[in-house]
Each structure stands twice: as C-alpha cells, then as structure tokens.
Write an enzyme that holds these catalytic residues in place. Structure first.
Site, PDB file in Angstrom:
ATOM      1  N   GLU A 501       0.838  -1.191   0.000  1.00 53.30           N
ATOM      2  CA  GLU A 501       0.000   0.000   0.000  1.00 53.30           C
ATOM      3  C   GLU A 501       0.881   1.252   0.000  1.00 53.30           C
ATOM      4  O   GLU A 501       1.692   1.438   0.905  1.00 53.30           O
ATOM      5  CB  GLU A 501      -0.904  -0.015   1.237  1.00 53.30           C
ATOM      6  CG  GLU A 501      -1.839  -1.218   1.276  1.00 53.30           C
ATOM      7  CD  GLU A 501      -2.350  -1.513   2.680  1.00 53.30           C
ATOM      8  OE1 GLU A 501      -2.309  -0.599   3.520  1.00 53.30           O
ATOM      9  OE2 GLU A 501      -2.765  -2.653   2.918  1.00 53.30           O
ATOM     10  N   GLU A 532      -3.958  -6.845   3.158  1.00 46.39           N
ATOM     11  CA  GLU A 532      -2.726  -7.357   3.750  1.00 46.39           C
ATOM     12  C   GLU A 532      -2.484  -8.850   3.487  1.00 46.39           C
ATOM     13  O   GLU A 532      -1.360  -9.274   3.207  1.00 46.39           O
ATOM     14  CB  GLU A 532      -2.699  -7.082   5.251  1.00 46.39           C
ATOM     15  CG  GLU A 532      -2.450  -5.638   5.626  1.00 46.39           C
ATOM     16  CD  GLU A 532      -3.666  -4.744   5.506  1.00 46.39           C
ATOM     17  OE1 GLU A 532      -3.528  -3.502   5.629  1.00 46.39           O
ATOM     18  OE2 GLU A 532      -4.781  -5.293   5.287  1.00 46.39           O
ATOM     19  N   GLN A 554       1.985  -1.885   5.774  1.00 46.52           N
ATOM     20  CA  GLN A 554       2.273  -0.495   6.084  1.00 46.52           C
ATOM     21  C   GLN A 554       2.636  -0.259   7.549  1.00 46.52           C
ATOM     22  O   GLN A 554       3.569   0.475   7.861  1.00 46.52           O
ATOM     23  CB  GLN A 554       1.088   0.382   5.680  1.00 46.52           C
ATOM     24  CG  GLN A 554       1.429   1.842   5.584  1.00 46.52           C
ATOM     25  CD  GLN A 554       0.383   2.597   4.776  1.00 46.52           C
ATOM     26  OE1 GLN A 554      -0.559   3.143   5.342  1.00 46.52           O
ATOM     27  NE2 GLN A 554       0.550   2.632   3.464  1.00 46.52           N
ATOM     28  N   ASP A 557       0.974  -3.097  13.231  1.00 44.95           N
ATOM     29  CA  ASP A 557      -0.340  -3.455  13.775  1.00 44.95           C
ATOM     30  C   ASP A 557      -1.208  -4.165  12.733  1.00 44.95           C
ATOM     31  O   ASP A 557      -2.057  -4.981  13.076  1.00 44.95           O
ATOM     32  CB  ASP A 557      -1.072  -2.194  14.257  1.00 44.95           C
ATOM     33  CG  ASP A 557      -0.279  -1.430  15.293  1.00 44.95           C
ATOM     34  OD1 ASP A 557      -0.498  -1.653  16.491  1.00 44.95           O
ATOM     35  OD2 ASP A 557       0.582  -0.629  14.894  1.00 44.95           O
ATOM     36  N   TYR A 558      -1.005  -3.834  11.462  1.00 50.47           N
ATOM     37  CA  TYR A 558      -1.839  -4.401  10.405  1.00 50.47           C
ATOM     38  C   TYR A 558      -1.358  -5.774   9.952  1.00 50.47           C
ATOM     39  O   TYR A 558      -1.996  -6.416   9.111  1.00 50.47           O
ATOM     40  CB  TYR A 558      -1.891  -3.447   9.211  1.00 50.47           C
ATOM     41  CG  TYR A 558      -2.374  -2.059   9.563  1.00 50.47           C
ATOM     42  CD1 TYR A 558      -3.134  -1.837  10.723  1.00 50.47           C
ATOM     43  CD2 TYR A 558      -2.054  -0.960   8.782  1.00 50.47           C
ATOM     44  CE1 TYR A 558      -3.557  -0.562  11.066  1.00 50.47           C
ATOM     45  CE2 TYR A 558      -2.483   0.322   9.117  1.00 50.47           C
ATOM     46  CZ  TYR A 558      -3.226   0.513  10.268  1.00 50.47           C
ATOM     47  OH  TYR A 558      -3.655   1.765  10.615  1.00 50.47           O
ATOM     48  N   HIS A 599      -1.104   2.426  15.772  1.00 54.88           N
ATOM     49  CA  HIS A 599       0.097   2.864  15.071  1.00 54.88           C
ATOM     50  C   HIS A 599       1.317   2.827  15.988  1.00 54.88           C
ATOM     51  O   HIS A 599       2.289   3.535  15.750  1.00 54.88           O
ATOM     52  CB  HIS A 599      -0.093   4.289  14.520  1.00 54.88           C
ATOM     53  CG  HIS A 599      -1.141   4.381  13.466  1.00 54.88           C
ATOM     54  ND1 HIS A 599      -2.474   4.514  13.753  1.00 54.88           N
ATOM     55  CD2 HIS A 599      -1.062   4.317  12.110  1.00 54.88           C
ATOM     56  CE1 HIS A 599      -3.175   4.553  12.633  1.00 54.88           C
ATOM     57  NE2 HIS A 599      -2.344   4.431  11.625  1.00 54.88           N
TER      58      HIS A 599
END
Length: 810
Positions: A501, A532, A554, A557-558, A599
């Site tokens: 991304e 993801e 990115q 956390d993701y 984040h």
C-alpha cells in the site's frame, strides 16, 4: 499397471484421433478415476481400523479433476486443497504409492515426497528445491505448491503464483530466468470447496486477481455442503458464481470469465476446461469454473458420517449422480466400452489399489519391526546382567507383542528400561544408551528438522561485510539510507520487486522507495490495494517462482490481517515439505513507538509464537535495517523486518557500500560495555536505554547494553549469557506486553544460554502495560517504558543488591 495418465483428451487434436485412440484415452481416464475412488474407500477403512490416524479424500470429485488435468501443462502451478487426489494422479504429480505413504505418515521423503509424513493425507506438493538448496527447472515440470489444511488459506498464495506469470510475460528483463517461466505462459490453478468461498481470503484474493489481471483459474468444487452446513447457510443465493457475476468482464473493463458446469458430465467438463484455460493462458484473464452438482459419497472425512445431516432424498440423488456412475453409463451408451469390459477394468483396478496399499503398509511395518527387534534384543541383553531381570524382560515382551507398532512404542520401551536400571552402570546399559542416542538423531531428522532450508544458501551463511565510511560521509535521514540501499539492490538484481500500500507512486509512507518507481518501473515497484493477506500471498507465490519480492505491510499493527498466511503457510513451508519447497519472501513493515492504539504496536510475542520459520529482524536504526536487507536478498529464507517508526528522520551516516555491507542475522551487538548490570533491548527502545545508561553512569552504575538485532534467531554467539557472567544482573526492556517477547528473551538467556547460573539477583523485565498505548505523548509515556522507568528499574535492582551504596530514590 501405470499409475499416471496417458495424454488427455484436451491435449490432442481430437479431429486427428481414431475412434480406437479416443476410446483408449477415455478408458484410461476412467481407470484413474476409479483407482482414485478405491483409494478413498480403502483409505477410510484403514483409518477406521486404526492403521491410519485420519482420512480426508477426494471421492465424488474425480471426473471434474480429470478434465482439469487435461489442460494442465508443464510450467503450470497448482494451489489447491485436500480433495484433489484424482487430479494429482492424472497429471502424474502424485501416485497411489505416495498416497498411502502419506496416509500412514511414512517419515521418508522418498516414500512421501510431498511432506515426508509430516502432513495428513491428500496434502500435496512437488519438490522444486534440490538437496543442495538450488532450484529445479520449474518450466520443465508440473508444479504443485504445498497444501495446507485451512481450506481457503491457499488463495493468497495462488494469487502470487499467477502474478509471477504476469511479471515474466511483461518484464522482458526477466527473460534470463527461463528455468522459472516460458515467457509467462503458465496458468496457476486453484481449487476450493463451495463452503470455503465464504472466507474472507477467498474474496480478497478473488478481487485482487481481477484487478491485476493474472492467469489464475479457480475451480470451485460445489457439493452444496461444507461439512454439515448447507449452501443456504453459506452463500447468498446458494450459488457462488451468481454472487460473483459482477466480476464478469465486459468490453473495456477488467474482470473474470465465469463458467458453470456439472461435475458428473465428462464431455461438458472437458469442453469447459479447454475453453476456459485457453482464454486464461492466452489473454492473462482470471477465470472461475464453478463445478456444480458434485457429490461426496463418504462425507467430509473419517471423523463422521454424512448420513447424520443429509436427508434420504439428498442421499438418493447423490447416489444416482455419482460422477463415476454417470461416466460409466455415458461410456457404455457411447460404445466406448461394454458393461463386461467395465466390470473387468474395475476388478483389476480394485486389486491394483489394494496391492499397493498392502505393499506400502508392509514396507513401513518392516522398517519399524526391524528397529523394534533390535531394541528388544538390547533390552534382553541388559536383563541378563541386571537385578531387574524380570521387569526388563516384561518390557521387551510387551514391546514384541505390540500390534501395528510405531516408533514411539520402541522409544518408550527403551526409555522405560533405562529408568528401571537407573542405578546400574554396565556395558549393556551403555549399549542401550548409545542406541537411544543414535535413534534420537534419526528421529530428530524425521520429525524436527527443516524449519528453515538448512542449505548453503541460508542467509545465516552470507559473508559478513562491514559498513565502510568515507571521511566526509554525509549524515542524512534514516529513510535516505534505506532508499539508497533499495536503489543499489534493484540495480544489482533484476528479479527484486517491491509492492504494498502506497509503495509505488509516493515511495511508501515514509519515503524508503521515493523516486524508485520512476527509475525502475511500475512492474518492479508497485502499489496495491488495502489487502494485507494477499500482499503476503502475492509475495509468497512470487518467491516460490524464483523472484525476490519485498512485500510491505504499512504498519506492524496491520500484520494481524495477514497472520494466517504468514503463520499457516509461509512459516511452515520448509518444514511441511521437508525442505522441498522454499519462498524467500521479505516482509517489510514498521512499528514500535509512535502514537495511538493502531500505530504503535510491538506485538513481538505474537509474532515469535506464530511465525517460527521466519527470521525476525528488529533493527534499531535504518543502517542496521539496510544491512539486514542486503543479507536477506542474498539468502533463500523468509524474514520479517520491523523498522522503527520514529527513526526515519533521525540522522545517520551513509555507508559508502550501502548496497553491499551486511548485518549478520543472529549476532547480538554490545552497544555499551559495563560491569554492573546487563540490559537487553531492541528496536526503538534502545535509544532510550542508551540515554538512561548515560544518566545511570552519573549515579555510579556501569551498564552493559546489548542489542540482539534479530529475535529469531536469537544471539547465536551467547553474547547475553557471557555478559551475565560479568555483571550477574539482568534487565530486559521491552515495549511488548508483559510476559510476551520479554519472556521469550528470558527463556533464551536463562535457560538456553545457561545465564541462570550467573545471576546473583532476580532477573527483571520492564515492559509496556497490559493494554495498547493511547494516543498522544502522554499516552506513550504512561504506557511504554520511559527514560525514568528504565533509570529507576536499574537503580532499584542495584539498591536491592547494595542499599548502602545505592540508597532508595524515594
């Protein structure tokens, strides 16, 4: 009798075939399908009689898989699930011998090339890594990526396998990699059950393939159930191809070609697959082939019967529409064969399958029985010289009387005999100990090896090249160091690609790839959608096909949105194929300290526990990250690199050899030498630890600071344990949750490195709070270890040790 197919109907010009040749092809197809059915039936009985542990089979799906096999060519790829045994037999990528070896968990890669007995039955793979770690020529073979049991979990990988063909066709700079592709003319075949199309991974991969326009052919085996759950509770309109009609491409749009065909209609299936795959291969358009009216005669698996949840009408319909019965009727009515000829074929096929099953079972049994007899003989000899004579003979006799013995029975008997003679010290006992030691080595290789490739191409074997600096080397932003590293590597190796991304046009959110898409093109540095799981799958498939992908998530956390692909598929690939497959994917992300709940993540405990099989790199700055990328891009194993979110604009000195220097994996670095206490930390927190060490020095405390640099592997040279021999005190500073990565580090240092014996005080951990960090600088201060926390934690440990020299602060 051969175990593979003759050339199929779809691979010949039928106009040039004589009727006799045509008949031979159809009859051979039926033989393969019928043998496959018998393997399913016998396999189920073997489980129910206790010879095998679990069985899941492809009965009811045979005829559609014959049609699919006819259009599968050398260079093509499969990413499917555990119903595809007939397809594997028909293409020659597997056979009945290997089928039964896997059913019995035969721990021998020559017997079960797919997994060496590590996967349950009908989990297929072909071997494309040579014993020395080099690649086979994938363009000259039919290829099957290793199955996993999560029934939609392979879909992201399927996307990557198909995407590789697109890159090989469109990027002419890759023409030198001709052992991986023939100009991108390969199709990636995927199979999935109708129930699993309800999973998010299916929809994510389906959409991504439509956007990318890749040669991906998905076959949905639709028998209207997912175990016991009917289609009306699974799928809107009870029909997945109806749901997906909006993906049908139209003039001027991208999208899919969608086909629907009945699973018992041999002729229609052959025609449909011929048309669909020709279009997919030629035009690089994804296709969906929805195969309906399928049956599952034995139910989902050996764990239960489908009579529990199917009514009499449904069962009667399934019996009538069994694909083998329908194909048999069609063959007789079309004068391809007679009823008597079919009876004879079936009788021969049934005996053939039974003979193979017995041979495989006996071969495995003979191996184990030989080990058993040897062990029992050693126990007998021990008994002759032992006061526990009768007890030992009983152990040996019990072992000999085992019905269908396994290696665990043998090993357990030996260990029991050694416990019985715990106070004895004889030559016979030492012989037994030596035998056990030798068998432990063999069994470790059988059952515990190949988490990584373990070849000469391992990144652990990449030569160490120190960073070099000129006298006038500039101090630049950390992000610029990364950018220079990526630029040098992309220039050096045309097979490297990066995507994620915002990676392409803007060069990622922190500018590590700034300007590089303009320089190297959008085939090599590419933007993706917010997806993801399929970003990871896209990278995995490319890595399996000889490319060197960097897949970006990115924010750390993701990573949770791709954890199933990372954990179930990528991390286990080398292990579950006994080193027969590899995917040297680099997953790039960023995390640690920033602002807000989503984040500022540092879920290293989760990562370490779910991703064994990946190298876990936690560089403290961008120069260290660059050195790790240089290593990983020369190795052949997957890795996760977690960059420090708050380090991109901190100044670092640009190495003169920015694309060449290396930071060895598993090598801890002592950042500050000291004698009073050892602090171990990693990533962003190290900057705070080093600042705290300076103030602690003013308080008379001499701190040794160690950066492990990679958490997996962890400190291969025992720098942490050696430090403890000097300081005798240990503090681990970690911004993960209590008991997460800090517990992992404690286990490594205290147990594996025997640091426990060097301690003269209780080891401590200083971690984040139990919850995620709230937004704002105060949120960070009151949630994660701060400068004040570190100073006070160290001082408190010194106060406990010597309260007179270090009186309490408050």
């Amino acid at each position: 009798m051969p175990e593979t197919a003759l050339d199929g109907l779809g691979q010949n010009n039928t106009a040039e075939l004589s009727f006799d040749d045509f008949k031979k092809i159809i009859i051979n197809d039926y033989r393969i399908a019928y043998e496959s059915r018998q393997a399913s039936l016998i396999g189920r009985r073997e489980v129910l009689t206790g010879k095998a542990k679990f069985g899941i089979f492809g009965d009811g799906k045979e005829v559609a898989q014959l049609a699919m096999a006819k259009v599968f060519k050398k260079g093509d790829w499969r990413a499917g699930y555990y119903r595809d045994q007939t397809f594997m037999f028909a293409t020659g990528m597997s056979n009945l011998t290997e089928f039964f070896a896997q059913l019995y968990a035969y721990p021998d890669v020559d017997k079960d090339p797919a997994s060496a007995g590590r996967q349950m039955n009908c989990h297929y793979a072909t071997r494309f890594v040579n014993p020395d770690g080099s690649w086979t020529n994938q363009a000259e073979t039919m290829n099957c990526s290793a199955d996993i049991s999560t029934t939609g979990g392979h879909m992201p990988r399927l996307l990557g396998l198909a995407y590789a063909s697109k890159l090989y066709r469109q990027n002419k700079e890759l023409s030198y990699l001709n052992k991986f592709s023939l100009s991108g003319n390969e199709v990636a075949f995927g199979t999935i059950g109708n129930g699993s199309t309800s999973e998010g991974l299916f929809f994510e991969a389906f959409n991504a393939a439509g956007v990318l326009q890749v040669p991906m052919a998905i076959s949905v085996w639709d028998d209207e159930y997912a175990i016991s759950v009917p289609a009306k509770l699974q799928t809107t309109k009870e029909d997945i191809s109806e749901v997906l009609k909006g993906f049908q491409r139209e003039p001027g749009t991208n999208g899919y070609e969608i086909f629907k065909v009945r699973g018992w209609d041999y002729a229609a299936l052959c025609e449909t697959y011929e048309q669909a795959i020709a279009k997919c291969r030629r035009e690089h358009v994804p296709v969906l082939i929805h195969v309906v009216e399928m049956t599952q005669p034995q139910g989902h698996s050996t764990s239960g019967s489908h009579e529990r949840y199917k009514n009499k009408d449904r069962l009667a319909w399934e019996e009538e529409h069994d694909c083998l019965l329908q194909m048999r009727k069609w063959m007789i009515s079309s004068a391809i064969s007679t009823e008597a000829e079919m009876d004879e074929l079936e009788a021969i096929a049934k005996k053939h399958v039974r003979d193979i099953q017995r041979r495989v079972w006996n071969e495995l049994g003979d191996e184990i029985r030989a080990e058993l007899n040897e062990a029992a003989h050693l126990i007998d000899k021990l008994a002759e010289h032992s006061p526990a004579h009768d007890r030992l003979l009983a152990v040996a006799n019990d072992l000999r009387e085992c019905v269908d013995p396994a290696r665990r029975d043998v090993m357990s008997a030996i260990r029991k005999a050694l416990r019985i003679t715990i106070k004895e010290n004889t030559l016979q006992k030492q012989q037994l100990v030596n035998w056990l030691s030798d068998e432990n080595i063999k069994n470790s290789a059988r059952f515990n090896s190949r988490l990584f490739t373990e070849t000469q191409h391992s990144p652990l074997k990449v030569s160490h090249v120190p960073a070099r600096y000129y006298e006038d080397s500039k101090y630049i932003d950390g992000r610029e160091v990364l950018n220079a590293c990526f630029d040098a590597n992309f220039e050096r190796d045309k097979s490297i690609v990066a995507f994620g991304e915002d990676v392409g046009a803007i060069g990622d959110v922190n500018q590590g790839f700034a300007g590089l898409q303009n320089k190297y093109g959008d085939l090599r540095i590419t933007d993706t959608g917010i997806r993801e799981a399929t970003i990871i799958g896209q990278g995995m498939g490319l890595a399996m096909r000889g490319l060197r992908p960097i897949a970006e998530i990115q924010y750390l956390d993701y990573l949770l949105y791709s954890i199933n692909v990372l954990s179930d598929d990528l991390a286990s690939l080398s292990y579950r194929t006994f080193g027969g497959q590899k995917a040297p994917l680099i997953v790039r992300t960023r995390g640690h300290r920033l602002e807000g709940i989503w984040h500022s993540g540092s879920p290293l405990g989760l990562i370490l526990n779910s991703m064994r099989g990946l190298h876990i790199c936690v560089p403290r700055d961008m120069t260290q990250a660059a050195g790790m990328y240089n290593v990983l891009l020369k190795g052949d194993e997957p890795a996760l690199v977690i960059e420090c979110l708050n380090g991109y604009r901190l100044k670092e000195r640009l190495p003169a050899n920015v694309g060449e220097f290396t930071v060895p994996l598993g090598k801890a670095e002592v950042l500050r030498h000291g004698t009073d206490i050892t602090i171990i930390s990693y990533g962003s927190t190290l900057r705070i630890v080093m600042e705290a060490a300076n103030e602690l020095a003013d308080l008379g405390i001499n701190v040794e600071v160690i950066d492990p640099q990679t958490l997996y592997p962890f400190d291969l040279d025992n720098a942490c344990g050696n430090s403890l021999k000097k300081t005798s005190k240990l503090l681990i500073v970690d911004e993960d949750l209590p008991g997460a990565a800090s517990a992992y580090i404690l286990q490594r240092v205290l147990e594996a490195q025997k640091g426990y014996y060097a301690l003269d005080a209780q080891p401590r951990t200083l971690t984040a709070k139990e919850h995620r960090p709230p937004y704002g600088s105060d949120g960070d201060y009151f949630t994660k270890p701060s400068l004040d926390d570190i100073i006070e934690a160290v001082y408190g440990m010194m106060n406990e040790s010597d309260p007179h020299k270090y009186p309490a602060i408050y």
